[in-house]
Design a protein around this motif. Structure first.
Motif, short mmCIF file in Angstrom:
data_model
loop_
_atom_site.label_atom_id
_atom_site.label_comp_id
_atom_site.label_asym_id
_atom_site.label_seq_id
_atom_site.Cartn_x
_atom_site.Cartn_y
_atom_site.Cartn_z
N ARG A 24 0.84 -1.21 0.00
CA ARG A 24 0.00 0.00 0.00
C ARG A 24 0.86 1.25 0.00
O ARG A 24 0.52 2.24 -0.65
N ALA A 25 1.97 1.22 0.71
CA ALA A 25 2.87 2.38 0.74
C ALA A 25 3.54 2.58 -0.61
O ALA A 25 3.77 3.73 -1.03
N GLU A 26 3.84 1.50 -1.33
CA GLU A 26 4.40 1.65 -2.68
C GLU A 26 3.40 2.35 -3.59
O GLU A 26 3.78 3.21 -4.40
N ASP A 27 2.12 2.00 -3.46
CA ASP A 27 1.08 2.66 -4.24
C ASP A 27 1.02 4.15 -3.89
O ASP A 27 0.89 5.01 -4.77
N ALA A 28 1.11 4.45 -2.59
CA ALA A 28 1.04 5.85 -2.15
C ALA A 28 2.24 6.64 -2.64
O ALA A 28 2.10 7.79 -3.09
N VAL A 29 3.43 6.05 -2.59
CA VAL A 29 4.64 6.73 -3.07
C VAL A 29 4.55 6.96 -4.58
O VAL A 29 4.96 8.01 -5.09
N ALA A 30 3.99 5.99 -5.30
CA ALA A 30 3.83 6.16 -6.75
C ALA A 30 2.86 7.31 -7.05
O ALA A 30 3.08 8.09 -7.98
N ALA A 31 1.81 7.42 -6.25
CA ALA A 31 0.82 8.48 -6.46
C ALA A 31 1.32 9.84 -5.97
O ALA A 31 1.02 10.87 -6.58
N TYR A 32 2.08 9.83 -4.88
CA TYR A 32 2.57 11.08 -4.28
C TYR A 32 4.07 10.96 -3.99
O TYR A 32 4.47 10.78 -2.84
N PRO A 33 4.92 11.06 -5.01
CA PRO A 33 6.35 10.82 -4.82
C PRO A 33 7.07 11.86 -3.95
O PRO A 33 8.16 11.59 -3.45
N ASP A 34 6.44 13.02 -3.72
CA ASP A 34 7.10 14.07 -2.92
C ASP A 34 6.65 14.10 -1.47
O ASP A 34 7.02 15.00 -0.72
N ASP A 35 5.89 13.10 -1.04
CA ASP A 35 5.40 13.06 0.34
C ASP A 35 6.34 12.21 1.19
O ASP A 35 6.45 10.99 0.99
N HIS A 36 7.00 12.83 2.16
CA HIS A 36 7.97 12.12 3.00
C HIS A 36 7.32 11.10 3.93
O HIS A 36 7.91 10.08 4.26
N THR A 37 6.08 11.34 4.36
CA THR A 37 5.44 10.39 5.28
C THR A 37 5.13 9.07 4.58
O THR A 37 5.22 8.01 5.21
N PHE A 38 4.80 9.13 3.30
CA PHE A 38 4.56 7.88 2.57
C PHE A 38 5.86 7.09 2.42
O PHE A 38 5.86 5.87 2.46
N ARG A 39 6.95 7.80 2.23
CA ARG A 39 8.26 7.12 2.16
C ARG A 39 8.58 6.47 3.51
O ARG A 39 9.13 5.37 3.55
N PHE A 40 8.25 7.17 4.58
CA PHE A 40 8.47 6.61 5.91
C PHE A 40 7.63 5.35 6.12
O PHE A 40 8.13 4.33 6.62
N ARG A 41 6.38 5.38 5.74
CA ARG A 41 5.52 4.20 5.87
C ARG A 41 6.04 3.06 4.99
O ARG A 41 5.99 1.89 5.39
N LEU A 42 6.53 3.39 3.80
CA LEU A 42 7.12 2.38 2.93
C LEU A 42 8.33 1.73 3.62
O LEU A 42 8.48 0.51 3.60
N ALA A 43 9.16 2.56 4.24
CA ALA A 43 10.33 2.04 4.95
C ALA A 43 9.91 1.12 6.10
O ALA A 43 10.53 0.07 6.34
N THR A 44 8.83 1.49 6.79
CA THR A 44 8.33 0.65 7.89
C THR A 44 7.89 -0.71 7.36
O THR A 44 8.23 -1.75 7.93
N GLY A 45 7.16 -0.70 6.25
CA GLY A 45 6.73 -1.96 5.64
C GLY A 45 7.90 -2.79 5.14
O GLY A 45 7.93 -4.02 5.31
N GLN A 46 8.87 -2.12 4.55
CA GLN A 46 10.06 -2.84 4.06
C GLN A 46 10.84 -3.46 5.22
O GLN A 46 11.32 -4.59 5.12
#
Length: 189
Positions: A24-46
């Motif tokens: 889900r975080a990968e989808d969010a990062v793809a939709a909003y690549p400039d949002d740091h919180t989505f990158r943080f959530r992606l890192a948490t999932g990874q």
């Protein structure tokens, strides 16, 4: 998206949680690549999926986005830096564990090879053959000395006979010990 990702991140652990959060975080990062919180959530999932290198890269990207937005004193920065260190520590721990496991597996394989060689009947035959060859060599040497010296005293000849008997006794002892040693290792299987 932010609420969904936060809920997945904060929820009590359940099977597949890390994978769902990461996807889900990968989808969010793809939709909003400039949002740091989505990158943080992606890192948490990874990190929960044991993809530590990817998690560190995602956190680095989140930190770059914070810097680009001139949010140097943001409380997120400290959290991202802490999570980055946790990911690096976990990565090092997994690397050490993997190295230890490989060493243990290698050692187990070596031990198993030695056991297989010791339990191999042809190995026992070779061992008995080597001992027999040594005994024959000692016997031939002792007999040769006795034949080459016709003036040898009874005491010398008796000593040679004792040496010959001792070599044959040593042969019997070695064969018996080798047989028991191999027999003892075959029982656990």
């Amino acid at each position: 998206m932010d609420v969904l990702l936060h809920a997945l991140s904060a929820a009590p652990p359940f099977p597949g949680q890390g994978e769902q959060l990461r996807a889900r975080a990968e989808d969010a990062v793809a939709a909003y690549p400039d949002d740091h919180t989505f990158r943080f959530r992606l890192a948490t999932g990874q990190r929960r999926c044991a993809r530590f290198t990817e998690a560190v890269d995602s956190l680095d990207a989140a930190l770059r986005l914070l810097s680009a937005a001139r949010l140097w004193d943001s409380p997120f920065r400290q959290q991202y830096l802490r999570d980055r260190e946790v990911s690096l520590d976990l990565m090092r721990g997994y690397a050490r564990t993997a190295t230890r496991q490989q060493d243990a597996e290698s050692r187990d394989e070596d031990i198993q090879q030695v056991r297989d060689r010791l339990q191999d009947p042809s190995m026992m035959i070779r061992l008995v053959g080597l001992v027999a060859a040594l005994a024959v060599a000692i016997t031939v040497f002792a007999a040769g000395v006795a034949e080459t010296d016709p003036t040898a005293s009874v005491r010398t000849r008796l000593g040679q006979e004792v040496a010959l008997g001792a070599s044959l006794l040593l042969l019997a002892l070695m064969v018996t010990t080798a047989t028991r040693f191999v027999g003892r290792h075959e029982k656990p299987r």
